[in-house]
Scaffold this motif. Structure first.
Motif, short mmCIF file in Angstrom:
data_model
loop_
_atom_site.label_atom_id
_atom_site.label_comp_id
_atom_site.label_asym_id
_atom_site.label_seq_id
_atom_site.Cartn_x
_atom_site.Cartn_y
_atom_site.Cartn_z
N PHE A 146 0.84 -1.49 0.12
CA PHE A 146 -0.20 0.23 0.03
C PHE A 146 0.82 1.28 0.28
N LEU A 147 2.50 1.23 1.07
CA LEU A 147 3.10 2.41 1.23
C LEU A 147 4.60 2.34 1.02
N ARG A 148 5.11 2.65 0.27
CA ARG A 148 6.52 2.62 0.78
C ARG A 148 7.27 4.03 1.02
N ALA A 149 8.47 3.85 2.01
CA ALA A 149 8.31 4.85 2.35
C ALA A 149 10.46 4.67 3.13
N THR A 150 11.01 5.84 2.88
CA THR A 150 12.36 5.84 3.36
C THR A 150 12.57 6.38 4.61
N THR A 151 12.18 4.90 5.60
CA THR A 151 12.31 5.16 6.91
C THR A 151 14.05 4.81 8.03
N SER A 152 15.09 4.91 6.90
CA SER A 152 16.21 4.98 7.43
C SER A 152 16.49 5.82 8.88
N VAL A 209 -2.60 7.51 1.39
CA VAL A 209 -1.80 8.74 0.03
C VAL A 209 -1.81 10.10 1.42
N LYS A 210 -3.08 10.34 2.44
CA LYS A 210 -2.12 10.99 3.54
C LYS A 210 -0.89 10.69 3.91
N ALA A 211 -0.84 9.77 4.36
CA ALA A 211 0.46 9.19 4.88
C ALA A 211 1.86 9.37 4.26
N PHE A 219 4.62 11.36 4.58
CA PHE A 219 6.05 11.52 4.95
C PHE A 219 7.06 12.14 3.96
N ARG A 220 6.29 12.48 3.28
CA ARG A 220 6.55 14.43 1.92
C ARG A 220 7.01 14.92 2.87
N SER A 221 6.28 15.47 3.36
CA SER A 221 5.93 16.56 4.03
C SER A 221 7.96 16.83 5.22
#
Length: 268
Positions: free
Chosen positions: A43-49, A171-173, A177-179
């Protein structure tokens, strides 16, 4: 003609429902195996390093939070809280995602939005399986088409809620993350499968109800034409009797005219 239309509608609806089930299972089973398309479904992929306690890359699936390519997945958790990607940490994560829910990892908004979306998705999947079973008889019967249409419409209702909640949540998440200066993207496969299944279920509902209504007026006319009268005969039998009687009366009048002419000739 009506039967052929109903059969075609029922067959197409059966194929559409089967296709929607396959797409829904692709989403539910994402992260279970490392085979395509399951390894690309999230559903969502984010850089969380930069997030304490999180993987370098986090991918949120239906039962799991995994690493890149749906590897290094955690334990399967039903309706897992969003912040389970950083259990025991969370520093560096977007502030909008953090809160007191889910062992102090997830905000109230994301906790309940994802939880309700998860449950509605499961309800829709079960209802869609039931509709597939009833739809097996849809090509043969108007009643089966109507019942199947009701089941698919019920599944579509729950699936609409699920897809809408899940889309809004992730979409909000992604925007959070981008913010926060972190790369994030929506999973094209997961949402493509989800909304593709929704479209298939919607079309199946329309076709099933059209199949249920096909031939209704002609069958009513057929029943009216064979209504039994009070003396135990049908309208068709009465009309046939009248035609035969008119033919006999015509033959009788012809014979009478011939006999009258013969009598006149004899006296003449």
């Amino acid at each position: 003609m009506a039967r052929s239309i109903r059969g075609a509608m029922g067959t197409v609806s059966l194929i559409l429902i089967a296709g929607s089930l396959v797409l829904m299972f692709f989403v539910v089973l994402s992260g279970v195996k490392r085979t395509t398309p399951l390894d690309k479904t999230y559903f969502l992929r984010a850089t969380t390093s930069g997030v304490q306690g999180a993987r370098p890359v986090s991918q949120w699936n239906y039962f799991y939070v995994c690493g890149e390519g749906n590897n290094d997945c955690g334990s399967p958790v039903p309706a897992l809280p969003f912040g389970y990607a950083w259990v025991g940490g969370g520093e560096g994560a977007p502030s909008g995602l953090l809160g007191s829910h889910g062992k102090g990892t997830t905000s109230k908004y994301y906790y309940y939005m994802w939880r309700f979306g998860w449950v509605f998705y499961l309800i829709a999947l079960i209802a869609n399986v039931m509709s597939f079973l009833t739809c097996l008889l849809a090509p043969c019967s108007r009643l089966a088409s109507g019942i199947s249409g009701f089941f698919v419409a019920n599944a579509l209702f729950w699936f609409t809620l699920a897809a809408s909640l899940m889309t809004a949540t992730f979409v909000k998440a992604r925007d959070d993350f981008r913010s926060n200066g972190q790369d994030a993207s929506i999973g094209r496969y997961a949402f493509g499968f989800t909304w593709g299944a929704w479209a298939a279920m919607f079309l199946a509902t329309v076709f099933l109800f059209l199949g249920c209504g096909a031939g209704g007026s002609s069958s009513r006319k057929e029943r009216r034409s064979t209504v039994i009268n009070g003396n135990g005969t049908t309208d068709r039998e009465v009309s046939m009797f009248r035609r035969n009687r008119s033919k006999r009366s015509a033959r009788g009048s012809f014979i009478d005219n011939e006999s009258q002419r013969r009598v006149k000739d004899e006296y003449a």
